[in-house]
Motif scaffolding. Structure first.
Motif, PDB file in Angstrom:
ATOM      1  N   ILE A  12     -94.183 133.812  88.723  1.00 21.42           N
ATOM      2  CA  ILE A  12     -94.404 132.466  87.943  1.00 21.42           C
ATOM      3  C   ILE A  12     -95.243 132.834  86.608  1.00 21.42           C
ATOM      4  O   ILE A  12     -94.943 132.483  85.497  1.00 21.42           O
ATOM      5  N   ALA A  13     -96.308 133.690  86.819  1.00 16.96           N
ATOM      6  CA  ALA A  13     -97.034 134.493  85.574  1.00 16.96           C
ATOM      7  C   ALA A  13     -96.094 134.744  84.553  1.00 16.96           C
ATOM      8  O   ALA A  13     -96.287 134.247  83.387  1.00 16.96           O
ATOM      9  N   ARG A  14     -95.195 135.734  85.172  1.00 17.92           N
ATOM     10  CA  ARG A  14     -94.346 136.402  84.166  1.00 17.92           C
ATOM     11  C   ARG A  14     -93.556 135.350  83.297  1.00 17.92           C
ATOM     12  O   ARG A  14     -93.241 135.245  82.022  1.00 17.92           O
ATOM     13  N   LEU A  15     -93.082 134.369  84.269  1.00 18.31           N
ATOM     14  CA  LEU A  15     -92.237 133.342  83.696  1.00 18.31           C
ATOM     15  C   LEU A  15     -92.845 132.558  82.505  1.00 18.31           C
ATOM     16  O   LEU A  15     -92.424 132.370  81.417  1.00 18.31           O
ATOM     17  N   LEU A  16     -94.007 132.293  83.109  1.00 19.24           N
ATOM     18  CA  LEU A  16     -94.985 131.514  81.720  1.00 19.24           C
ATOM     19  C   LEU A  16     -95.371 132.285  80.711  1.00 19.24           C
ATOM     20  O   LEU A  16     -95.350 131.763  79.366  1.00 19.24           O
ATOM     21  N   MET A  17     -95.396 133.486  80.925  1.00 18.92           N
ATOM     22  CA  MET A  17     -95.840 134.498  79.750  1.00 18.92           C
ATOM     23  C   MET A  17     -94.435 134.554  78.610  1.00 18.92           C
ATOM     24  O   MET A  17     -94.803 134.641  77.435  1.00 18.92           O
ATOM     25  N   ILE A  18     -93.432 134.523  79.096  1.00 26.18           N
ATOM     26  CA  ILE A  18     -92.165 134.534  78.321  1.00 26.18           C
ATOM     27  C   ILE A  18     -91.715 133.300  77.697  1.00 26.18           C
ATOM     28  O   ILE A  18     -91.431 133.034  76.579  1.00 26.18           O
ATOM     29  N   ALA A  19     -92.312 132.118  78.240  1.00 23.91           N
ATOM     30  CA  ALA A  19     -92.123 130.877  77.810  1.00 23.91           C
ATOM     31  C   ALA A  19     -92.012 130.796  76.206  1.00 23.91           C
ATOM     32  O   ALA A  19     -91.238 130.124  75.700  1.00 23.91           O
ATOM     33  N   PRO A  20     -93.218 131.019  75.492  1.00 24.88           N
ATOM     34  CA  PRO A  20     -93.340 130.806  74.055  1.00 24.88           C
ATOM     35  C   PRO A  20     -92.257 131.412  73.181  1.00 24.88           C
ATOM     36  O   PRO A  20     -91.806 130.839  72.401  1.00 24.88           O
ATOM     37  N   PHE A  21     -91.452 132.320  73.860  1.00 26.09           N
ATOM     38  CA  PHE A  21     -90.184 132.936  73.154  1.00 26.09           C
ATOM     39  C   PHE A  21     -89.151 131.959  73.012  1.00 26.09           C
ATOM     40  O   PHE A  21     -88.414 132.267  72.177  1.00 26.09           O
ATOM     41  N   PHE A  22     -88.985 131.044  73.933  1.00 32.72           N
ATOM     42  CA  PHE A  22     -87.751 130.136  73.910  1.00 32.72           C
ATOM     43  C   PHE A  22     -88.439 128.826  73.278  1.00 32.72           C
ATOM     44  O   PHE A  22     -87.216 127.894  73.150  1.00 32.72           O
ATOM     45  N   VAL A  23     -89.507 128.679  72.754  1.00 34.21           N
ATOM     46  CA  VAL A  23     -89.855 127.452  71.892  1.00 34.21           C
ATOM     47  C   VAL A  23     -89.309 127.812  70.388  1.00 34.21           C
ATOM     48  O   VAL A  23     -89.671 128.807  69.814  1.00 34.21           O
ATOM     49  N   MET A  24     -88.650 126.767  69.783  1.00 37.70           N
ATOM     50  CA  MET A  24     -88.122 126.850  68.608  1.00 37.70           C
ATOM     51  C   MET A  24     -89.373 127.022  67.359  1.00 37.70           C
ATOM     52  O   MET A  24     -90.320 126.326  67.683  1.00 37.70           O
ATOM     53  N   PRO A  25     -89.059 127.916  66.380  1.00 41.52           N
ATOM     54  CA  PRO A  25     -90.120 128.075  65.567  1.00 41.52           C
ATOM     55  C   PRO A  25     -90.736 126.921  64.788  1.00 41.52           C
ATOM     56  O   PRO A  25     -91.916 126.563  64.768  1.00 41.52           O
ATOM     57  N   THR A  26     -89.959 125.811  64.338  1.00 41.99           N
ATOM     58  CA  THR A  26     -90.528 124.768  63.820  1.00 41.99           C
ATOM     59  C   THR A  26     -91.175 123.858  64.928  1.00 41.99           C
ATOM     60  O   THR A  26     -92.327 123.181  64.810  1.00 41.99           O
ATOM     61  N   VAL A  27     -90.866 123.932  66.159  1.00 49.13           N
ATOM     62  CA  VAL A  27     -91.609 123.101  67.139  1.00 49.13           C
ATOM     63  C   VAL A  27     -92.936 123.795  67.566  1.00 49.13           C
ATOM     64  O   VAL A  27     -93.816 123.023  67.627  1.00 49.13           O
ATOM     65  N   SER A  28     -92.901 125.207  67.627  1.00 48.66           N
ATOM     66  CA  SER A  28     -94.089 125.629  67.897  1.00 48.66           C
ATOM     67  C   SER A  28     -95.252 125.605  66.737  1.00 48.66           C
ATOM     68  O   SER A  28     -96.242 125.393  66.789  1.00 48.66           O
ATOM     69  N   ALA A  29     -94.583 125.419  65.356  1.00 47.77           N
ATOM     70  CA  ALA A  29     -95.500 125.341  64.458  1.00 47.77           C
ATOM     71  C   ALA A  29     -95.909 123.948  64.410  1.00 47.77           C
ATOM     72  O   ALA A  29     -97.320 124.000  64.242  1.00 47.77           O
ATOM     73  N   LEU A  30     -95.176 123.061  64.816  1.00 50.37           N
ATOM     74  CA  LEU A  30     -95.885 121.694  64.837  1.00 50.37           C
ATOM     75  C   LEU A  30     -96.968 121.560  65.967  1.00 50.37           C
ATOM     76  O   LEU A  30     -97.798 120.818  65.600  1.00 50.37           O
ATOM     77  N   VAL A  31     -96.581 122.035  67.104  1.00 51.27           N
ATOM     78  CA  VAL A  31     -97.650 122.002  68.120  1.00 51.27           C
ATOM     79  C   VAL A  31     -98.891 122.567  67.629  1.00 51.27           C
ATOM     80  O   VAL A  31     -99.875 122.073  67.848  1.00 51.27           O
TER      81      VAL A  31
END
Lengths: 440, 290
Positions: free
Chosen positions: B103-122
């Protein structure tokens, strides 16, 4: 980097090949301002009446203006109906990039438009943009805070008055900022606002030789006033607040004063939209003794059709006629509340008893603000350009963008006011020279 | 060994895709090169004709140019430093047997799948906003004034956002590299009395050499071209404080509509990117063949 270059190249290469929507389906590009969102909501009516399908592209203001400029200049024709302001309408109509809108049906009644608004969207007496709402600047303020501080808003406030008031009513403990002003960089965001302050102080962008005057005394005074009042009484992070951000701040009770577009008046009195609806007051745009005639900008949001649109031009015209008609104003009033009826466009709206009932606190002031602006003589000295807040030259978008960035940098403290103005002056000289206004 | 016949067949089979790649690269590049020598401004159709080198001169003398180059390099350097160091540390952490590692690894990888625009807005609105962001809230709870991240530390903020996006990638590469590390070797070193720090320096780090090279190479290519994060958060400002080269080209092309100068900028960017790439590939070549 390589990717973006390829994308840019491809965009140029394919520019001519992009097809617009199929017949009887039109694409409308507009801005995410409240009135346009209402238009989108009510356009179901239009679709049902005519069978024309509408596709909406709703963008943030700066982005929309960029997209439209690129689209219209390359004649890509991605959009059948575009939302433009007076500046773009003037400029693009002169370039021959817009379709004439002078053949609507008799019931449309061109003469019903407020002359100032109609003129700002016409070239040689022909209308190229149909007014969706007309606007100028007005000062919104909180009557309850003024009362608490024991001050009254004068008939014609000056810049110094406002600075004093702002300091008096600031209460950061309780999250109340004395004044909120646009800080977000953009030629349609902070730049025109500062331009109107400069005009109020008797300054201008260019002298009669097109030499930029951005380091002149009025610019310095305007910057000093703005930076000082924002530091003492403005919200944190002001350099990222544009029109929409400030609207949220004011209507959630976080600002004592706000100088911005007249079109907001109705929203601020609407209890559904604003928590301070029962205590919002209205005052004119601030003047100074240097320019007692000072007024805000003259502007309108309008709907227009790019000249490159042919197949859908008829359907696009139909839509524009509907969205800027007397009936549309009535429809908004009945469905969304009369406070939100399109302001600053049609005299008939102001004559409606339903509108007068609710808009009484601001209707006259908004009309006065719009009528007070004189784009042909925006400031004290003679200038080679027309336009209040916006200047009718092709380079203004580039100038306004960069200068807006510098002003925002001064506001956030990463540049001094002097640095910001000097860099702006250097940039303006470079730009005007490259565009061939004068030689070194 | 494949025979001559085989080789030829392979070449013929490859030809269409190679051709497509060449066309896809050459055509835009040639268009850009041609435009870079023309006067061409969207908003001013009266301008036109051959510009000689004046577009290049205009772009290179732009007051923002030098700052954009420096910002571009700082952005690459900063993000690489954070992701390589952080990635190795996280890789070591996730390499440990622990409860809930999957689970921890999965959470660790998560940010890589967020679109750049979305993560920038967040980041812009939920974390860094001085009024209602989480960082501001933490600062208030600690009795400190909230930091105006995007106004006062624009480039650092962008570096943090981009690093957050690329950390999972680095971690993932390092983790797989660590998992291929021979445990018996580690065991032997421990028996010989090497402490954890020595084991890291003499066994783990050399083993990770190739992985580090790969991370640096791939991230450099992408981070040179960072655009969305800047566009969404700071628009290159305040002033030019967070304008990098791609953003400057964008400003020239789509805010000032000066296609000539923007094309010149694009060509300059291609040259600079190739210089960086040559260095990176040399570095990688040494490491990957070793």
């Amino acid at each position: 980097m390589r990717k973006s270059i390829i994308a840019f190249g491809a965009a140029l290469a394919l520019g001519g090949a992009v097809s617009s929507a199929s017949a009887e389906e039109i694409v409308i590009a507009t801005v995410n301002n409240g009135d346009m969102i209402i238009m989108q909501k009510l356009s179901k009516e239009f679709e049902d009446q005519t069978g024309i399908k509408l596709r909406w592209v709703v963008l943030e203001e700066n982005t929309l203006r960029e997209r439209l400029a690129a689209d219209i200049a390359t004649k890509a024709g991605q959009y059948d109906v575009i939302s433009v302001n007076s500046y773009q309408t003037q400029l693009w109509a002169k370039m021959g990039w817009l379709t004439k809108l002078d053949d609507f049906s008799a019931s449309y009644d061109y003469d019903d438009f407020i002359p100032a608004t109609r003129q700002s969207l016409s070239v040689d007496g022909v209308m190229y943009g149909a007014p969706f709402y007309g606007e100028s600047l007005i000062t919104f303020y909180r009557k309850d805070l003024f009362e608490k501080a024991g001050i009254t808003m004068p008939e014609k406030p000056t810049l110094d008055d406002l600075a004093g008031f702002a300091e008096k009513i600031t209460d950061r403990e309780n999250g109340i900022n004395g004044i909120c002003l646009r800080g977000k960089p953009g030629w349609g965001e902070n730049t025109p606002l500062i331009t109107t302050f400069v005009s109020a102080l008797g300054g201008e962008w260019f002298d009669m030789e097109w030499k930029p005057r951005l380091t002149s005394e009025p610019w310095r005074q305007a910057m000093d006033w703005y930076l000082d009042v924002m530091k003492k009484a403005g919200p944190v992070g002001a350099a990222t607040n544009g029109y929409n951000e400030n609207r949220v701040l004011f209507s959630s009770g976080k600002c004592g004063m706000w100088i911005d577009a007249t079109v907001t008046a109705g929203y601020l009195l609407d209890p559904k939209e604003s928590q301070v609806s029962d205590t919002t007051g209205f005052a004119p745009f601030p003047v100074t003794d240097k320019n007692p005639q000072a007024a805000g900008w003259s502007g309108a949001w309008a709907l227009a059709i790019p000249a490159s649109v042919t197949d859908n031009a008829a359907a696009a015209k139909k839509f524009i006629e509907w969205a800027t008609s007397k009936e549309y104003a009535r429809l908004v009033g009945e469905r969304e509340g009369w406070l939100l009826a399109p302001s600053g466009t049609r005299k008939s709206t102001y004559a409606l008893p339903e509108y007068q009932n609710v808009a009484e606190p601001f209707a006259d002031k908004v009309l006065a603000a719009i009528s007070a602006v004189n784009p042909t003589k925006p400031t004290v000295n003679e200038v080679p350009y027309t336009g209040a807040g916006f200047i009718d030259i092709a380079e203004f978008q580039a100038l306004g963008t960069t200068i807006g960035q510098n002003i925002a940098a001064a506001l956030s403290g990463s540049k001094t006011a002097d640095e910001a103005l000097q860099e702006s002056q250097a940039y303006a000289e470079r730009t005007m020279e490259r565009a061939g206004y004068y030689k070194k | 060994m494949a025979g001559y016949q085989m080789k030829r067949t392979a070449r013929i089979a490859l030809a269409p895709s190679v051709l497509l790649l060449i066309v896809g690269m050459i055509v835009p590049l040639a268009t850009t090169l041609w435009l870079s020598f023309r006067f061409y401004n969207f908003m001013n159709p009266t301008l036109g004709g051959f510009a000689g080198l004046s577009n290049y001169e205009f772009f290179l003398t732009d007051p923002a140019f030098l700052q954009a180059i420096i910002n571009t390099l700082l952005l690459v350097g900063g993000v690489l430093a954070i992701t390589v160091i952080g990635g190795i540390l996280l890789g070591l952490l996730f390499d440990q047997p622990m409860w809930g590692r999957g689970i921890a690894r999965l959470l660790m990888i998560a940010p890589f799948f967020v679109m750049p625009t979305v993560s920038a807005l967040v980041w812009k609105n939920m974390l860094m906003h001085p009024g209602y962001g989480i960082f501001a809230w933490i600062a208030m709870k600690l009795g400190l004034p909230p930091v105006e991240w995007l106004s006062n530390y624009p480039l650092l903020s962008i570096i943090l956002i981009v690093a957050w996006q690329w950390l999972p990638f680095a971690t993932l590469i390092f983790l797989t590299a660590l998992q291929s590390l021979d445990h018996e070797q580690q065991e032997a070193a421990r028996m010989d009395g090497a402490g954890p720090f020595d084991r890291f320096i003499y066994i783990i780090l050399p083993h990770l050499g190739r992985a580090i090279t790969v991370v640096i190479l791939i991230e450099t290519i992408f981070i040179l071209a960072i655009f969305a994060e800047i566009f969404v958060t700071t628009s290159g400002g305040p002033g030019y404080a967070s304008t990098n080269l791609p953003y400057l080209i964008y400003v020239q092309a789509l805010m000032q509509f000066d296609v000539g100068a923007a094309s010149a900028g694009a060509i300059i960017a291609v040259v600079l990117a190739n210089i960086v790439a040559i260095f990176a590939i040399r570095l990688a070549g040494r490491n990957l063949t070793a």
